[in-house]
Design a protein around this motif. Structure first.
Motif, PDB file in Angstrom:
ATOM      1  N   GLY A   1       0.821  -1.203   0.000  1.00  0.00           N
ATOM      2  CA  GLY A   1       0.000   0.000   0.000  1.00  0.00           C
ATOM      3  C   GLY A   1       0.855   1.253   0.000  1.00  0.00           C
ATOM      4  O   GLY A   1       2.061   1.221   0.251  1.00  0.00           O
ATOM      5  N   PHE A   2       0.228   2.397  -0.260  1.00  0.00           N
ATOM      6  CA  PHE A   2       0.944   3.648  -0.485  1.00  0.00           C
ATOM      7  C   PHE A   2       0.801   4.589   0.712  1.00  0.00           C
ATOM      8  O   PHE A   2      -0.288   4.737   1.274  1.00  0.00           O
ATOM      9  CB  PHE A   2       0.401   4.354  -1.731  1.00  0.00           C
ATOM     10  N   LEU A   3       1.905   5.241   1.057  1.00  0.00           N
ATOM     11  CA  LEU A   3       1.930   6.282   2.087  1.00  0.00           C
ATOM     12  C   LEU A   3       2.396   7.581   1.441  1.00  0.00           C
ATOM     13  O   LEU A   3       3.461   7.628   0.824  1.00  0.00           O
ATOM     14  CB  LEU A   3       2.865   5.901   3.232  1.00  0.00           C
ATOM     15  N   CYS A   4       1.611   8.636   1.601  1.00  0.00           N
ATOM     16  CA  CYS A   4       1.934   9.933   1.022  1.00  0.00           C
ATOM     17  C   CYS A   4       2.181  10.938   2.140  1.00  0.00           C
ATOM     18  O   CYS A   4       1.311  11.149   2.991  1.00  0.00           O
ATOM     19  CB  CYS A   4       0.785  10.421   0.139  1.00  0.00           C
ATOM     20  N   LEU A   5       3.358  11.554   2.123  1.00  0.00           N
ATOM     21  CA  LEU A   5       3.742  12.539   3.128  1.00  0.00           C
ATOM     22  C   LEU A   5       3.999  13.889   2.472  1.00  0.00           C
ATOM     23  O   LEU A   5       4.021  14.011   1.247  1.00  0.00           O
ATOM     24  CB  LEU A   5       4.991  12.069   3.879  1.00  0.00           C
ATOM     25  N   GLY A   6       4.211  14.914   3.310  1.00  0.00           N
ATOM     26  CA  GLY A   6       4.488  16.249   2.809  1.00  0.00           C
ATOM     27  C   GLY A   6       5.925  16.399   2.335  1.00  0.00           C
ATOM     28  O   GLY A   6       6.781  15.552   2.606  1.00  0.00           O
ATOM     29  N   THR A   7       6.194  17.500   1.670  1.00  0.00           N
ATOM     30  CA  THR A   7       7.498  17.689   1.045  1.00  0.00           C
ATOM     31  C   THR A   7       8.637  17.745   2.060  1.00  0.00           C
ATOM     32  O   THR A   7       9.776  17.408   1.735  1.00  0.00           O
ATOM     33  CB  THR A   7       7.511  18.983   0.214  1.00  0.00           C
ATOM     34  N   ARG A   8       8.361  18.155   3.294  1.00  0.00           N
ATOM     35  CA  ARG A   8       9.399  18.258   4.324  1.00  0.00           C
ATOM     36  C   ARG A   8       9.386  17.066   5.271  1.00  0.00           C
ATOM     37  O   ARG A   8      10.045  17.107   6.311  1.00  0.00           O
ATOM     38  CB  ARG A   8       9.211  19.554   5.117  1.00  0.00           C
ATOM     39  N   GLU A   9       8.673  16.015   4.918  1.00  0.00           N
ATOM     40  CA  GLU A   9       8.530  14.861   5.802  1.00  0.00           C
ATOM     41  C   GLU A   9       9.147  13.617   5.178  1.00  0.00           C
ATOM     42  O   GLU A   9       9.250  13.514   3.950  1.00  0.00           O
ATOM     43  CB  GLU A   9       7.038  14.615   6.105  1.00  0.00           C
ATOM     44  N   SER A  10       9.522  12.670   6.023  1.00  0.00           N
ATOM     45  CA  SER A  10      10.132  11.440   5.531  1.00  0.00           C
ATOM     46  C   SER A  10       9.987  10.350   6.592  1.00  0.00           C
ATOM     47  O   SER A  10       9.723  10.632   7.762  1.00  0.00           O
ATOM     48  CB  SER A  10      11.606  11.669   5.217  1.00  0.00           C
ATOM     49  N   VAL A  11      10.164   9.112   6.169  1.00  0.00           N
ATOM     50  CA  VAL A  11      10.215   7.997   7.119  1.00  0.00           C
ATOM     51  C   VAL A  11      11.648   7.745   7.572  1.00  0.00           C
ATOM     52  O   VAL A  11      11.879   6.963   8.491  1.00  0.00           O
ATOM     53  CB  VAL A  11       9.634   6.706   6.496  1.00  0.00           C
ATOM     54  N   ARG A  12      12.622   8.392   6.927  1.00  0.00           N
ATOM     55  CA  ARG A  12      14.031   8.192   7.287  1.00  0.00           C
ATOM     56  C   ARG A  12      14.256   8.557   8.757  1.00  0.00           C
ATOM     57  O   ARG A  12      13.700   9.521   9.267  1.00  0.00           O
ATOM     58  CB  ARG A  12      14.919   9.053   6.404  1.00  0.00           C
ATOM     59  N   PHE A  13      15.051   7.753   9.414  1.00  0.00           N
ATOM     60  CA  PHE A  13      15.414   7.916  10.821  1.00  0.00           C
ATOM     61  C   PHE A  13      14.280   7.553  11.784  1.00  0.00           C
ATOM     62  O   PHE A  13      14.454   7.649  12.995  1.00  0.00           O
ATOM     63  CB  PHE A  13      15.902   9.344  11.130  1.00  0.00           C
ATOM     64  N   SER A  14      13.118   7.160  11.262  1.00  0.00           N
ATOM     65  CA  SER A  14      12.043   6.752  12.151  1.00  0.00           C
ATOM     66  C   SER A  14      12.213   5.285  12.544  1.00  0.00           C
ATOM     67  O   SER A  14      12.972   4.536  11.917  1.00  0.00           O
ATOM     68  CB  SER A  14      10.679   6.936  11.473  1.00  0.00           C
ATOM     69  N   ALA A  15      11.466   4.869  13.567  1.00  0.00           N
ATOM     70  CA  ALA A  15      11.521   3.476  14.006  1.00  0.00           C
ATOM     71  C   ALA A  15      10.915   2.541  12.962  1.00  0.00           C
ATOM     72  O   ALA A  15      11.102   1.327  13.045  1.00  0.00           O
ATOM     73  CB  ALA A  15      10.776   3.328  15.337  1.00  0.00           C
ATOM     74  N   HIS A  16      10.204   3.086  11.984  1.00  0.00           N
ATOM     75  CA  HIS A  16       9.517   2.264  10.984  1.00  0.00           C
ATOM     76  C   HIS A  16      10.109   2.447   9.591  1.00  0.00           C
ATOM     77  O   HIS A  16       9.470   2.097   8.587  1.00  0.00           O
ATOM     78  CB  HIS A  16       8.021   2.598  10.974  1.00  0.00           C
ATOM     79  N   ALA A  17      11.320   2.957   9.520  1.00  0.00           N
ATOM     80  CA  ALA A  17      11.934   3.239   8.221  1.00  0.00           C
ATOM     81  C   ALA A  17      12.019   1.998   7.341  1.00  0.00           C
ATOM     82  O   ALA A  17      11.842   2.084   6.115  1.00  0.00           O
ATOM     83  CB  ALA A  17      13.320   3.847   8.428  1.00  0.00           C
ATOM     84  N   THR A  18      12.287   0.835   7.938  1.00  0.00           N
ATOM     85  CA  THR A  18      12.457  -0.381   7.146  1.00  0.00           C
ATOM     86  C   THR A  18      11.136  -0.947   6.646  1.00  0.00           C
ATOM     87  O   THR A  18      11.143  -1.902   5.865  1.00  0.00           O
ATOM     88  CB  THR A  18      13.183  -1.455   7.967  1.00  0.00           C
ATOM     89  N   ARG A  19      10.021  -0.378   7.079  1.00  0.00           N
ATOM     90  CA  ARG A  19       8.711  -0.875   6.651  1.00  0.00           C
ATOM     91  C   ARG A  19       8.216  -0.164   5.395  1.00  0.00           C
ATOM     92  O   ARG A  19       7.142  -0.499   4.878  1.00  0.00           O
ATOM     93  CB  ARG A  19       7.690  -0.716   7.778  1.00  0.00           C
TER      94      ARG A  19
END
Length: 273
Positions: A240-258
């Motif tokens: 499934g797809f996750l859409c975030l804002g231009t200044r947001e990311s999953v990098r460095f989060s606890a769920h980055a590998t997901r």
């Protein structure tokens, strides 16, 4: 007032809000909360954060006014049109392979984002098999979103965004106008369910093919960002797809590998197992 005293007052106020009204802003980024509360002091005619806390605790009519300052309500139809253009070209063809679709628009504010998705899916022939959940913590914003009424003087920007986002016809096909307002069509509104939901305290409610939470996580601290991303990962179906804002990311989060970022040039990710 010394900054450390102001921040202590803010923490006490946020705890009071949570205990009294069950809205949890305790893990919002302190710099953002401080800025909004200082604006609220002027707008609500309070001399201090402590004075604001007293009014919030003893006057329930004051809290909805404060909530308008604490929640973000800046949005447009097809805001960031390059994002919606990438969505139309690279994500919608994959969504079209599902027999039915569910989308979750988290932090929907006054509804413009949800209606943007509905219009795009209608033009791609997918809206009739789609249910859009649009959630927010601000009841007043949700009421305005459900009504789907926007000032006519905003339409020029809406139309420019729609065209830049790859709109295929006329935006006028999706609303009717009176003297002062544009009202979104019943075709769109019947496919969207607006509901109260807090990313700080609530859990998931359905499996979905796409989550859109754009320009919300930037106001959370790291712990609350991780909680929200965990909810999105749980709600999304495989790939499934996750859409975030231009200044947001999953990098460095606890769920980055997901999640795996798509090569769209936008902050669009896919859930991976």
């Amino acid at each position: 007032m010394r900054p450390e005293v102001t921040d202590l007052e803010i923490r006490l106020l946020l705890e009071a809000i949570y205990q009294r009204y069950h809205y949890d802003f305790r893990q919002y980024a302190i710099a953002s909360v401080r800025r909004r509360l200082l604006q609220a002091l002027s707008g609500l005619h309070c001399d201090s954060i402590s004075g604001l806390q007293e009014r919030i605790l003893h006057d329930p009519h004051m809290f909805p006014r404060l909530l308008a300052y604490l929640t973000i309500q800046v949005t447009d139809l097809f805001r960031d049109p390059e994002f919606f253009l990438a969505l139309r070209r690279q994500v919608v063809p994959i969504l079209a392979t599902y027999p039915s679709l569910k989308l979750w628009i988290a932090g929907c504010s006054t509804g413009e984002e949800a209606y943007s998705y509905a219009i795009l899916l209608a033009e791609e022939g997918l809206l009739d098999r789609t249910l859009i959940y649009a959630t927010d913590i601000n009841d007043d914003s949700l009421r305005r979103a459900q009504a789907g009424i926007y000032r006519l003087d905003r339409l020029q920007q809406f139309i420019l965004n729609y065209r830049a986002a790859g709109g295929q016809g006329s935006l006028g096909d999706f609303y009717h106008a009176d003297a002062d307002n544009a009202v979104m069509s019943q075709e769109l509104r019947r496919r969207i369910t607006f509901a109260d939901h807090s990313l700080a305290t609530d859990s998931i409610f359905s499996e979905v093919q796409l989550v859109s939470c754009r320009n919300v996580l930037i106001y959370f601290d790291r712990e609350l960002q991780d909680r929200a991303l965990g909810l999105f990962a749980e709600a999304l179906c495989p790939r499934g797809f996750l859409c975030l804002g231009t200044r947001e990311s999953v990098r460095f989060s606890a769920h980055a590998t997901r999640f795996q970022e798509m090569g769209t040039g936008q902050k669009i990710f896919r859930r991976i197992d």
